[in-house]
Scaffold this active site. Sequence first.
Site, mmCIF file in Angstrom:
data_model
loop_
_atom_site.group_PDB
_atom_site.id
_atom_site.type_symbol
_atom_site.label_atom_id
_atom_site.label_comp_id
_atom_site.label_asym_id
_atom_site.label_seq_id
_atom_site.Cartn_x
_atom_site.Cartn_y
_atom_site.Cartn_z
ATOM 1 N N GLU A 56 0.842 -1.195 0.000
ATOM 2 C CA GLU A 56 0.000 0.000 0.000
ATOM 3 C C GLU A 56 0.875 1.243 0.000
ATOM 4 O O GLU A 56 2.013 1.230 0.473
ATOM 5 C CB GLU A 56 -0.910 -0.002 1.235
ATOM 6 C CG GLU A 56 -1.899 1.156 1.275
ATOM 7 C CD GLU A 56 -2.955 1.008 2.362
ATOM 8 O OE1 GLU A 56 -3.893 1.824 2.404
ATOM 9 O OE2 GLU A 56 -2.840 0.054 3.165
ATOM 10 N N ASN A 203 -12.579 -1.124 -0.916
ATOM 11 C CA ASN A 203 -11.855 -1.729 0.202
ATOM 12 C C ASN A 203 -12.489 -1.275 1.503
ATOM 13 O O ASN A 203 -12.774 -0.085 1.677
ATOM 14 C CB ASN A 203 -10.390 -1.283 0.177
ATOM 15 C CG ASN A 203 -9.684 -1.546 1.502
ATOM 16 O OD1 ASN A 203 -9.331 -2.677 1.818
ATOM 17 N ND2 ASN A 203 -9.505 -0.497 2.309
ATOM 18 N N GLU A 204 -12.710 -2.222 2.399
ATOM 19 C CA GLU A 204 -13.277 -1.905 3.714
ATOM 20 C C GLU A 204 -14.423 -0.898 3.587
ATOM 21 O O GLU A 204 -14.412 0.168 4.212
ATOM 22 C CB GLU A 204 -12.192 -1.399 4.673
ATOM 23 C CG GLU A 204 -11.204 -2.482 5.051
ATOM 24 C CD GLU A 204 -10.254 -2.095 6.185
ATOM 25 O OE1 GLU A 204 -10.371 -0.979 6.716
ATOM 26 O OE2 GLU A 204 -9.398 -2.939 6.532
ATOM 27 N N TYR A 270 -6.836 -8.459 11.896
ATOM 28 C CA TYR A 270 -5.501 -8.181 12.414
ATOM 29 C C TYR A 270 -5.364 -8.723 13.830
ATOM 30 O O TYR A 270 -6.296 -8.644 14.639
ATOM 31 C CB TYR A 270 -5.220 -6.675 12.404
ATOM 32 C CG TYR A 270 -4.977 -6.122 11.017
ATOM 33 C CD1 TYR A 270 -3.726 -6.218 10.428
ATOM 34 C CD2 TYR A 270 -5.999 -5.504 10.300
ATOM 35 C CE1 TYR A 270 -3.493 -5.712 9.155
ATOM 36 C CE2 TYR A 270 -5.779 -4.999 9.025
ATOM 37 C CZ TYR A 270 -4.523 -5.110 8.458
ATOM 38 O OH TYR A 270 -4.289 -4.611 7.185
ATOM 39 N N GLU A 327 -6.322 -9.001 3.910
ATOM 40 C CA GLU A 327 -5.501 -8.267 4.890
ATOM 41 C C GLU A 327 -5.472 -9.081 6.175
ATOM 42 O O GLU A 327 -6.526 -9.377 6.742
ATOM 43 C CB GLU A 327 -6.036 -6.863 5.172
ATOM 44 C CG GLU A 327 -5.813 -5.871 4.043
ATOM 45 C CD GLU A 327 -6.176 -4.436 4.415
ATOM 46 O OE1 GLU A 327 -6.040 -4.074 5.613
ATOM 47 O OE2 GLU A 327 -6.594 -3.684 3.515
ATOM 48 N N GLN A 376 2.235 -5.941 5.827
ATOM 49 C CA GLN A 376 2.415 -5.695 4.408
ATOM 50 C C GLN A 376 3.815 -6.127 3.992
ATOM 51 O O GLN A 376 4.558 -6.659 4.812
ATOM 52 C CB GLN A 376 2.185 -4.224 4.087
ATOM 53 C CG GLN A 376 0.760 -3.784 4.258
ATOM 54 C CD GLN A 376 0.513 -2.346 3.823
ATOM 55 O OE1 GLN A 376 1.337 -1.692 3.202
ATOM 56 N NE2 GLN A 376 -0.646 -1.833 4.194
#
Length: 523
Positions: A56, A203-204, A270, A327, A376
């Site tokens: 990103e 995204n999201e 996460y 992610e 990432q």
Amino acid sequence: MQILKTSFKAGVFSAVVLAFSAMAMPAHAANEVSISIDAKKAGPVINKNIYGQFAEHLGTGIYEGMWVGPDSPIPNTKGWRNDVIGALKKMHVPLVRWPGGCFADEYHWRDGIGARESRPVKMNTNWGNVEERNAVGTHEFFDLVDLLGADAYVNGNLGSGSAQEMAEWMEYMTGDGKSTLAELRRKNGRDKPFKVAFFAVGNEAWGCGGNMTAEYYTNLYNQTVSFLKAPKPYMPKIIASGGHDDDTTWTDYLSKNIRTRVDGISFHYYTLPTGNWSKKGLAIGFGEDQWISTLKNTLRMDTMIKNNVAKLDKNDPKNKISFDVDEWGTWYDVEPGTNPGFLYQQSSLRDAVVAALNFNIFHSYAGRVRMTNIAQMVNVLQAMILTEKDKMLLTPTYHAFEMYVPFQNATALPLTIANNPEYSFGGTSIPEVSASAARGQDGKLYLSLVNTNPNKDVSIDIDVAGEKLTAAKGRVLTAKTMDAHNTFAQPQAIQPASFNATAKAGKLTVNVPAKAVIVVSLE
């Protein structure tokens, strides 16, 4: 006595991850940890894209970390650092997701084409409010994936963009005729269409991508995908922006109500040591309480995938829609003295264990999970590589990915763990052993083992039905401390070592060190 068995259900093959149920196993002595593999009962292919990466426009993840520009004194090819590219190629990166993340829904693709010196300068409002000069755009990104030999996963802008903007970007990238946009791509240096393997619509959407409801997003998705067209050889798989954490609402609603093409639904999770976003926990210098809390929290991935896959099995019984964790990874408090918006954190042995636990979970749902992307690739969150000017180091997470390369496109095999002990600390308990087995493309039988206990080794008897094992050969990743990590002063403080075990009296026993990841071929 604890055991975990594998099964086929609704097109999903569950390989071994951890032990949860109990039954007698008379072939082994009581309290003797053992693993049994059925090498003749093949499961689904473990898609190589399960080992996908994510880059990103965030902090020094792209600029400085990978992209230095063609005029930099740091050796590079087309602006991309040779040392970083060389290291990433050794871990066989199959797929790269770009340009975000939250950045994607503020990214306008026309800003990133044409002469770099003429591109507009914007502010990266999501990540540090720093200048974004758009030096890395569509052509530069495809240079990156070409150098890596990887596939491209492009994330479109639904939040602040439009269906027209995404449709025109698709035409720019994939058009093979003489349209104005295809000719513009040729003018900018690319004759043949780019190969886009995956394209995400937003995204999201539930958060930074627009704070939408599932219903509102689904309507926009249906509208947008109606206009995403490409020549058949260049048409990518289309990914819908799904949910996160314990919420299955998005997976359920999207799989019921999308009326246009959908090849996959994304999911984000996460791992935080504390579970508290305001104070997540330390990347290094932590105690055993945050070692076990981190591992326990990452193991929640299994239940989250299981619950979402159940929705897909009900709504998509033909298994056309993949569940893509695009992610995932650890998220800690940033390193002291760094920009909070750059999400720079160290990576320790704990992160390698987290990665391996997730790999084993992903393998267990390989029939439905066909792509994941760790967050990432360089200098951001659970990175493979850290850089400092012209210096570079490989993290323990990098080593975990590289050790697991034989599992890419391997065939998952049923595996059972018997008498799996629990590792406990401070009132928290998790299974001590995690494992996964597969038949590699080279024909060899591979086994991964994780010992979550940071204090003691565990001996495991290995048995393959109908085969006589003579040895296990591979590598082990471990260290003396839970937070062992590499620094620019000591870039090889932690790295894999060779590992061998030989059968005795026809019995193969593997001794897994404390806090270790092992990948071996069984012979």
